[in-house]
Design an enzyme around this catalytic site. Sequence first.
Site, PDB file in Angstrom:
ATOM      1  N   GLN A 251       0.839  -1.194   0.000  1.00  0.00           N
ATOM      2  CA  GLN A 251       0.000   0.000   0.000  1.00  0.00           C
ATOM      3  C   GLN A 251       0.878   1.250   0.000  1.00  0.00           C
ATOM      4  O   GLN A 251       1.725   1.432   0.869  1.00  0.00           O
ATOM      5  CB  GLN A 251      -0.909  -0.005   1.223  1.00  0.00           C
TER       6      GLN A 251
ATOM      7  N   TYR B 291      -7.626  10.932   4.420  1.00  0.00           N
ATOM      8  CA  TYR B 291      -6.197  11.150   4.177  1.00  0.00           C
ATOM      9  C   TYR B 291      -6.030  12.130   3.011  1.00  0.00           C
ATOM     10  O   TYR B 291      -7.020  12.610   2.440  1.00  0.00           O
ATOM     11  CB  TYR B 291      -5.494   9.824   3.894  1.00  0.00           C
TER      12      TYR B 291
ATOM     13  N   ARG C 240      -7.816   1.944  -1.755  1.00  0.00           N
ATOM     14  CA  ARG C 240      -8.497   2.002  -0.450  1.00  0.00           C
ATOM     15  C   ARG C 240      -9.525   3.114  -0.547  1.00  0.00           C
ATOM     16  O   ARG C 240      -9.178   4.265  -0.867  1.00  0.00           O
ATOM     17  CB  ARG C 240      -7.469   2.276   0.644  1.00  0.00           C
TER      18      ARG C 240
ATOM     19  N   ARG D  46     -14.968  -4.133  11.526  1.00  0.00           N
ATOM     20  CA  ARG D  46     -15.656  -5.022  12.483  1.00  0.00           C
ATOM     21  C   ARG D  46     -16.336  -6.177  11.770  1.00  0.00           C
ATOM     22  O   ARG D  46     -17.438  -6.599  12.143  1.00  0.00           O
ATOM     23  CB  ARG D  46     -16.682  -4.268  13.318  1.00  0.00           C
TER      24      ARG D  46
ATOM     25  N   ARG E 166      -7.038  -5.872  12.916  1.00  0.00           N
ATOM     26  CA  ARG E 166      -6.575  -6.017  14.292  1.00  0.00           C
ATOM     27  C   ARG E 166      -6.764  -7.429  14.839  1.00  0.00           C
ATOM     28  O   ARG E 166      -6.083  -7.812  15.791  1.00  0.00           O
ATOM     29  CB  ARG E 166      -7.287  -4.982  15.173  1.00  0.00           C
TER      30      ARG E 166
ATOM     31  N   CYS F 276      -9.933  -2.282  21.552  1.00  0.00           N
ATOM     32  CA  CYS F 276      -9.602  -1.254  22.535  1.00  0.00           C
ATOM     33  C   CYS F 276      -8.666  -0.191  21.986  1.00  0.00           C
ATOM     34  O   CYS F 276      -8.650   0.936  22.475  1.00  0.00           O
ATOM     35  CB  CYS F 276      -8.980  -1.891  23.777  1.00  0.00           C
TER      36      CYS F 276
ATOM     37  N   CYS G  59      -2.426  -0.914  19.614  1.00  0.00           N
ATOM     38  CA  CYS G  59      -2.183  -0.777  18.178  1.00  0.00           C
ATOM     39  C   CYS G  59      -2.293   0.653  17.679  1.00  0.00           C
ATOM     40  O   CYS G  59      -1.611   1.034  16.718  1.00  0.00           O
ATOM     41  CB  CYS G  59      -3.154  -1.671  17.401  1.00  0.00           C
TER      42      CYS G  59
ATOM     43  N   CYS H 291      -0.040  -5.030  20.414  1.00  0.00           N
ATOM     44  CA  CYS H 291      -1.379  -5.478  20.804  1.00  0.00           C
ATOM     45  C   CYS H 291      -1.518  -5.556  22.309  1.00  0.00           C
ATOM     46  O   CYS H 291      -0.665  -6.149  22.990  1.00  0.00           O
ATOM     47  CB  CYS H 291      -1.680  -6.843  20.178  1.00  0.00           C
TER      48      CYS H 291
ATOM     49  N   GLU I 181      -7.355 -17.847  44.220  1.00  0.00           N
ATOM     50  CA  GLU I 181      -8.379 -16.832  43.959  1.00  0.00           C
ATOM     51  C   GLU I 181      -9.408 -16.865  45.092  1.00  0.00           C
ATOM     52  O   GLU I 181      -9.962 -17.920  45.411  1.00  0.00           O
ATOM     53  CB  GLU I 181      -9.051 -17.094  42.614  1.00  0.00           C
TER      54      GLU I 181
END
Length: 684
Positions: free
Chosen positions: A104, A197, A245, A334, A356, A382, A386, A410, A460
Amino acid sequence: MDPRLEPLFTPWKIGKCEISNRIVLTSMGGTNLLGWMEKNHFDKDGARFIMEVAKNHAGLVLPGCQPVYNPMFGQWLYKNRKMYEDLKEWMPEFHKTGAKLFIQLTAGFGRSFTISKMMESLYTNKFLRVVSKPFMDLDKITASASPSPNRWSDKVPSREMTVEEIHEYVEAFAKCAKLLQEAGVDGVEIHAVHEGYLLDQFTLKYVNRRTDEYGGSFENRYRFPVEIVQAIKKECGADFPVSLRYSVRSMTKGFREGGLPGEDFKEAGRDMEESEKAAKYLQEAGYDMLNCDNGTYDAWYWAHPPIYMPENCNLQDVEHIRKFVDIPVVCAGRMEPLAAAESIAAGKIDGAGFARRFLADQEWVTKMMEGRDEDIRPCILCHNGCFNMCHYKGVPNDQELSDSLHLSRCAVNAETLQWKKHYIKKTSSPRKVHIIGGGIGGMEAARVLKLRGHEPVIYEKSDVLGGTFIPASAESYKDKLRELLAWYRSQMKALDIEIHLNEEVRDTAGFEDEPVIIATGAAPRILKNVPGHERMIEACEYLNGAEVGEVVAVIGGGLTGSEIAYELALGGKKPVIVEMKDDLVSQKGVCLANSSYLREWFALHQVPVYLETTLKEVKENSIICRGKDGKDIEIACDSVISSAGYIPAPLQGHGDEAYLVGDCYKVGNLRSVIWRAYETAMKI
């Protein structure tokens, strides 16, 4: 493998380039083959990551984007011929995996370039601006289609690029693509008419106000990316694949303001009507594939979805745009494999983009193919490791330099792109190691110790493993966190780690000379100086099921408090947020994509937010606060939740060979817990 996933593993073509399956690793900064924010070179860490992904059945692999003009040191990417020679030597080994590789290339960031405090100083000080030009020419790096405000900083505005500069970039794209073709790369992807971008800034009417041949009309606004693909095809031939992209819709209301899922708003950027025309136009210009999602940096949660965004959040729009082109279309954002497979089977998209997930587990596709879903370490969206570019009122990108220079690590996998620092080294002297606390920190330490050959034992005090991560993962939208908790519990079982539940250890005297890891977590900060504080419900108590009334005051607008308020609103309650600082989620480590979603969601849904406001008293049916004007405010409410933070609560009286991990060492986030637990387990 679930037979419903089979469409993901069918071949397809981009131009004449055949791809073995529909799994696409989409590009992430930090996974670069030719260096990232440093002098360009063949990057062995990036190559290792890319190779691992390719070995584990990704069909098309896209490493991190390569600016044709390096923001650091001002180097043109085509100048360093040695790295292309190194890449050429590596490519045959890569191709043994059966995967294809597209590099890319990007024109850069323009007004989206992430400005830090240090960069503001370099720019606003005339002397420093001159001195820093050879290694960071902010005037050139941030130049845009037209004079524009930077996404992160009011102190470093973007100037208008000259026509000569545009032509220089077009030529650089063609030269780089030719060198990559000669190195054996299968194709290139142009980044991007996407995510706001630089190239996208030229296409977007709210940014591009030029009056020359690169502004005004539709054809002029899209001229820059069109000239790039035409130059590449002229240099490399018609059969060399060039992907683009592409953001189907900008989902943007204006500078620094996005449009949320389901929101009715006026599009400032590319709407669907324009996108239908643009997709066809870009195909006719020569692009062989569209790699799609939505959003801009002003609406960053579309391109970098946090856990609050719906699964497959871009799929419907990408399926729609597929009707207007004859070239393959990939959807990212996602994506869930089953939904992707169903869409591919129906001919609605051609490939599924994942990013991710590969940081959390480079082997997840292999495990999915083998039906070992319980072994897949999940990404929890989260951004802590990353992409933790953080921004809040009055502060530009608030990020550690190490994070800025080393993206794509990560939070849940300490090893990813940190292999020199975090790796399993077998012990030559196995020992029994006692771990006090069975939360995420304790379980990560036990996992690494067992893999090294030690004998960890977890104690525990409750009847279940998980600690404070149980309430932390309790909100309705946090299914990925619950998957991570399930993964850790399954790892404890798979590794046959000795676990003592319902056993509270009050001191370590009985462990003699054996090492001890203390992972006892943190205690909530109690606002004892506030009259009526005993009426408040602590955040974890609420997350563990404590009942609340209709109107709920949440004291503390950091990430935890804001997420609680979000969950309350989703459940039909009426939250009110009270925060001492001048912005919500005003803390380092929380990506702007995550925090801007919450801030804008509260504004859209008219959730009352009191900033620069201090709690003074909790009464039976109200709270008394002091506002930023110094005057007292009474806010009616049925319940009050305290999210005032936590204080480390280590076990006292431990011996010499004892190690603290997790929040009992220092209150942080999941990344700090997991990484320290890993490092501690490696010391023993």
